[in-house]
Design a protein around this motif. Structure first.
Motif, PDB file in Angstrom:
ATOM      1  N   PRO A  22     -68.893 -27.513  30.656  1.00 35.21           N
ATOM      2  CA  PRO A  22     -68.143 -27.044  31.829  1.00 35.21           C
ATOM      3  C   PRO A  22     -67.081 -26.005  31.519  1.00 35.21           C
ATOM      4  O   PRO A  22     -66.663 -25.271  32.420  1.00 35.21           O
ATOM      5  N   PHE A  23     -66.628 -25.919  30.266  1.00 37.87           N
ATOM      6  CA  PHE A  23     -65.591 -24.946  29.908  1.00 37.87           C
ATOM      7  C   PHE A  23     -66.144 -23.804  29.055  1.00 37.87           C
ATOM      8  O   PHE A  23     -65.378 -23.014  28.497  1.00 37.87           O
ATOM      9  N   ASP A  24     -67.477 -23.736  28.948  1.00 38.34           N
ATOM     10  CA  ASP A  24     -68.128 -22.706  28.135  1.00 38.34           C
ATOM     11  C   ASP A  24     -67.629 -22.711  26.696  1.00 38.34           C
ATOM     12  O   ASP A  24     -67.484 -21.657  26.058  1.00 38.34           O
ATOM     13  N   ASP A  25     -67.354 -23.918  26.199  1.00 37.59           N
ATOM     14  CA  ASP A  25     -66.985 -24.056  24.789  1.00 37.59           C
ATOM     15  C   ASP A  25     -67.731 -25.270  24.242  1.00 37.59           C
ATOM     16  O   ASP A  25     -68.766 -25.661  24.781  1.00 37.59           O
ATOM     17  N   GLU A  26     -67.232 -25.859  23.188  1.00 37.21           N
ATOM     18  CA  GLU A  26     -67.971 -26.940  22.536  1.00 37.21           C
ATOM     19  C   GLU A  26     -67.851 -28.269  23.267  1.00 37.21           C
ATOM     20  O   GLU A  26     -68.614 -29.201  22.978  1.00 37.21           O
ATOM     21  N   PHE A  27     -66.910 -28.416  24.187  1.00 42.52           N
ATOM     22  CA  PHE A  27     -66.806 -29.675  24.926  1.00 42.52           C
ATOM     23  C   PHE A  27     -68.092 -29.896  25.730  1.00 42.52           C
ATOM     24  O   PHE A  27     -68.542 -29.006  26.458  1.00 42.52           O
ATOM     25  N   ALA A  28     -68.671 -31.099  25.584  1.00 41.91           N
ATOM     26  CA  ALA A  28     -69.986 -31.365  26.158  1.00 41.91           C
ATOM     27  C   ALA A  28     -69.948 -32.521  27.143  1.00 41.91           C
ATOM     28  O   ALA A  28     -69.149 -33.455  27.015  1.00 41.91           O
ATOM     29  N   VAL A  29     -70.835 -32.450  28.112  1.00 41.45           N
ATOM     30  CA  VAL A  29     -71.059 -33.541  29.052  1.00 41.45           C
ATOM     31  C   VAL A  29     -72.497 -34.024  28.856  1.00 41.45           C
ATOM     32  O   VAL A  29     -73.437 -33.230  28.925  1.00 41.45           O
ATOM     33  N   PHE A  30     -72.630 -35.324  28.591  1.00 42.50           N
ATOM     34  CA  PHE A  30     -73.939 -35.958  28.503  1.00 42.50           C
ATOM     35  C   PHE A  30     -74.241 -36.591  29.857  1.00 42.50           C
ATOM     36  O   PHE A  30     -73.696 -37.655  30.175  1.00 42.50           O
ATOM     37  N   PRO A  31     -75.052 -35.979  30.699  1.00 41.29           N
ATOM     38  CA  PRO A  31     -75.392 -36.625  31.975  1.00 41.29           C
ATOM     39  C   PRO A  31     -76.067 -37.977  31.726  1.00 41.29           C
ATOM     40  O   PRO A  31     -76.911 -38.109  30.837  1.00 41.29           O
ATOM     41  N   LEU A  32     -75.660 -38.969  32.500  1.00 45.07           N
ATOM     42  CA  LEU A  32     -76.251 -40.303  32.383  1.00 45.07           C
ATOM     43  C   LEU A  32     -77.594 -40.313  33.099  1.00 45.07           C
ATOM     44  O   LEU A  32     -77.659 -40.129  34.314  1.00 45.07           O
ATOM     45  N   THR A  33     -78.653 -40.554  32.363  1.00 46.67           N
ATOM     46  CA  THR A  33     -79.994 -40.562  32.947  1.00 46.67           C
ATOM     47  C   THR A  33     -80.281 -41.864  33.670  1.00 46.67           C
ATOM     48  O   THR A  33     -80.821 -41.868  34.777  1.00 46.67           O
ATOM     49  N   TRP A  57     -85.594 -38.311  18.681  1.00 42.73           N
ATOM     50  CA  TRP A  57     -84.378 -38.615  17.921  1.00 42.73           C
ATOM     51  C   TRP A  57     -83.625 -39.656  18.734  1.00 42.73           C
ATOM     52  O   TRP A  57     -83.407 -39.487  19.940  1.00 42.73           O
ATOM     53  N   VAL A  58     -83.190 -40.748  18.112  1.00 41.52           N
ATOM     54  CA  VAL A  58     -82.507 -41.835  18.818  1.00 41.52           C
ATOM     55  C   VAL A  58     -81.185 -42.123  18.119  1.00 41.52           C
ATOM     56  O   VAL A  58     -81.159 -42.346  16.892  1.00 41.52           O
ATOM     57  N   GLY A  59     -80.105 -42.113  18.868  1.00 38.45           N
ATOM     58  CA  GLY A  59     -78.799 -42.384  18.276  1.00 38.45           C
ATOM     59  C   GLY A  59     -77.691 -42.294  19.299  1.00 38.45           C
ATOM     60  O   GLY A  59     -77.925 -42.341  20.508  1.00 38.45           O
ATOM     61  N   SER A  60     -76.474 -42.161  18.820  1.00 36.63           N
ATOM     62  CA  SER A  60     -75.300 -42.104  19.693  1.00 36.63           C
ATOM     63  C   SER A  60     -75.006 -40.668  20.101  1.00 36.63           C
ATOM     64  O   SER A  60     -75.431 -39.713  19.432  1.00 36.63           O
ATOM     65  N   GLY A  95     -72.200 -39.028  19.803  1.00 37.86           N
ATOM     66  CA  GLY A  95     -71.465 -38.354  18.733  1.00 37.86           C
ATOM     67  C   GLY A  95     -72.378 -37.874  17.627  1.00 37.86           C
ATOM     68  O   GLY A  95     -72.230 -36.754  17.120  1.00 37.86           O
ATOM     69  N   ALA A  96     -73.334 -38.722  17.235  1.00 38.45           N
ATOM     70  CA  ALA A  96     -74.283 -38.323  16.198  1.00 38.45           C
ATOM     71  C   ALA A  96     -75.172 -37.183  16.675  1.00 38.45           C
ATOM     72  O   ALA A  96     -75.559 -36.310  15.884  1.00 38.45           O
ATOM     73  N   TYR A  97     -75.495 -37.179  17.966  1.00 41.70           N
ATOM     74  CA  TYR A  97     -76.301 -36.081  18.491  1.00 41.70           C
ATOM     75  C   TYR A  97     -75.534 -34.761  18.415  1.00 41.70           C
ATOM     76  O   TYR A  97     -76.100 -33.720  18.063  1.00 41.70           O
ATOM     77  N   LEU A  98     -74.247 -34.786  18.732  1.00 37.43           N
ATOM     78  CA  LEU A  98     -73.444 -33.565  18.611  1.00 37.43           C
ATOM     79  C   LEU A  98     -73.429 -33.074  17.174  1.00 37.43           C
ATOM     80  O   LEU A  98     -73.521 -31.858  16.925  1.00 37.43           O
ATOM     81  N   ASP A  99     -73.295 -33.984  16.221  1.00 41.90           N
ATOM     82  CA  ASP A  99     -73.351 -33.581  14.818  1.00 41.90           C
ATOM     83  C   ASP A  99     -74.683 -32.909  14.498  1.00 41.90           C
ATOM     84  O   ASP A  99     -74.743 -31.919  13.772  1.00 41.90           O
ATOM     85  N   ARG A 100     -75.737 -33.458  15.056  1.00 48.19           N
ATOM     86  CA  ARG A 100     -77.074 -32.917  14.796  1.00 48.19           C
ATOM     87  C   ARG A 100     -77.216 -31.497  15.329  1.00 48.19           C
ATOM     88  O   ARG A 100     -77.669 -30.599  14.617  1.00 48.19           O
ATOM     89  N   VAL A 101     -76.827 -31.287  16.589  1.00 47.67           N
ATOM     90  CA  VAL A 101     -77.028 -29.962  17.175  1.00 47.67           C
ATOM     91  C   VAL A 101     -76.031 -28.941  16.631  1.00 47.67           C
ATOM     92  O   VAL A 101     -76.307 -27.738  16.643  1.00 47.67           O
TER      93      VAL A 101
END
Length: 296
Positions: free
Chosen positions: A189-200, A267-270, A272-278
């Protein structure tokens, strides 16, 4: 590299069954339901269950902990509102020895410990800060993200998260519907690294929105297939109490969901771990190779 991701999350709302036991006893006319109030008999305390499931599959998830204010900390205008009484009856203390031991065990075992902002923090940055710092005082390091209680967001909630140094939020979603309503990828939303994970999907929305557990499982498979077809990030919420004996069927559904995702090479995880991955700050191995020390 896996083409889609399944992010596993758990909101720790009510680890102890309290007023719900009285309600069950009255509704079912069964005094035996009050047995849940007996010391040591905690049907909602399911940390070991979830840790065991995830350890068996070699995955890790995120647990978001509440640090709610007591009733006396609220403005007097709220003292007589039933919701605040229920919140007070069910609240827990993250600094209490038993809960602190759980948080330490999760952190030591490779699970992510995060923030579950209480109801009024959606528009109260300082209260959110206090809750974040209290949880960090227990876990011993900064937390990275979390989700708001009741998915309650205000227009500035994400700005509060970002200003407090959190990396992500996962409050964008519904407790009544499920699906990729907000797209297949993370939002920025801020065009930076802050991310929103939509709840599926939240477990209650899935089960109550279908006619049976078989139908709920078919929806799980459909969502996984949709995620795979769109290289999506699929985020699921399973409250810990729903893998316990009070909610038959929910545990099996969760296990099947994780197992099927792995079979599909997700890929299955948390989160935070997904952010590390990407972001390239971790390798692409299955998260959670360490064996956890489960809690008595």
């Amino acid at each position: 590299m896996a083409e889609f991701a399944l992010c596993l999350t758990h909101d720790v709302d009510r680890p102890y069954k309290t007023y719900q036991a009285v309600y069950d006893a009255i509704r079912e006319r069964d005094p035996g339901r009050l047995d849940a109030l007996r010391l040591g008999n905690d049907p909602y305390w399911q940390f070991e269950t979830l840790m065991g499931i995830e350890e068996r599959f070699g995955v890790r998830s995120a647990f978001y902990f509440l640090s709610e204010p007591g009733l006396g900390e609220h403005h007097p205008s709220k003292w007589f509102r039933p919701r605040y009484w229920l919140e007070h009856l069910g609240r827990y203390d993250v600094e209490a020895p038993r809960m602190a031991n759980v948080i330490d065990a999760l952190d030591d075992g490779g699970w992510e410990v995060g923030l579950h902002g209480s109801y009024d923090t959606a528009d109260d940055r300082e209260r959110l800060r206090a809750e974040k710092e209290r949880i960090e005082g227990v876990v011993g390091h900064p937390v990275r993200g979390g989700r708001q209680h009741f998915l309650r967001r205000g227009p500035d909630t994400w700005a509060h998260y970002r200003a407090l140094g959190l990396e992500y939020d996962s409050s964008l979603g519904s407790s009544a519907t499920y699906g990729f309503e907000h797209g297949y990828d993370l939002l920025h939303p801020f065009d930076d690294e802050f991310a929103v994970f939509p709840l599926t999907v939240m477990e209650v929305a899935l089960v109550e929105g279908t006619e049976s557990f078989d139908a709920a499982w078919r929806e799980c498979e459909r969502l996984l297939e949709e995620a795979a077809a769109n290289d999506a990030v699929m985020t699921v919420l399973w409250h810990p109490r729903y893998v316990g004996p009070d909610f038959p069927g929910y545990r099996d559904l969760y296990e099947r969901l994780v197992e099927r995702a792995l079979e599909m090479d997700a890929w299955v995880g948390s989160p935070g771990a997904y952010l590390d991955r990407v972001n390239g700050s971790s390798d692409d191995t299955t998260p959670g190779d360490a064996t956890p020390e489960l809690i008595d």
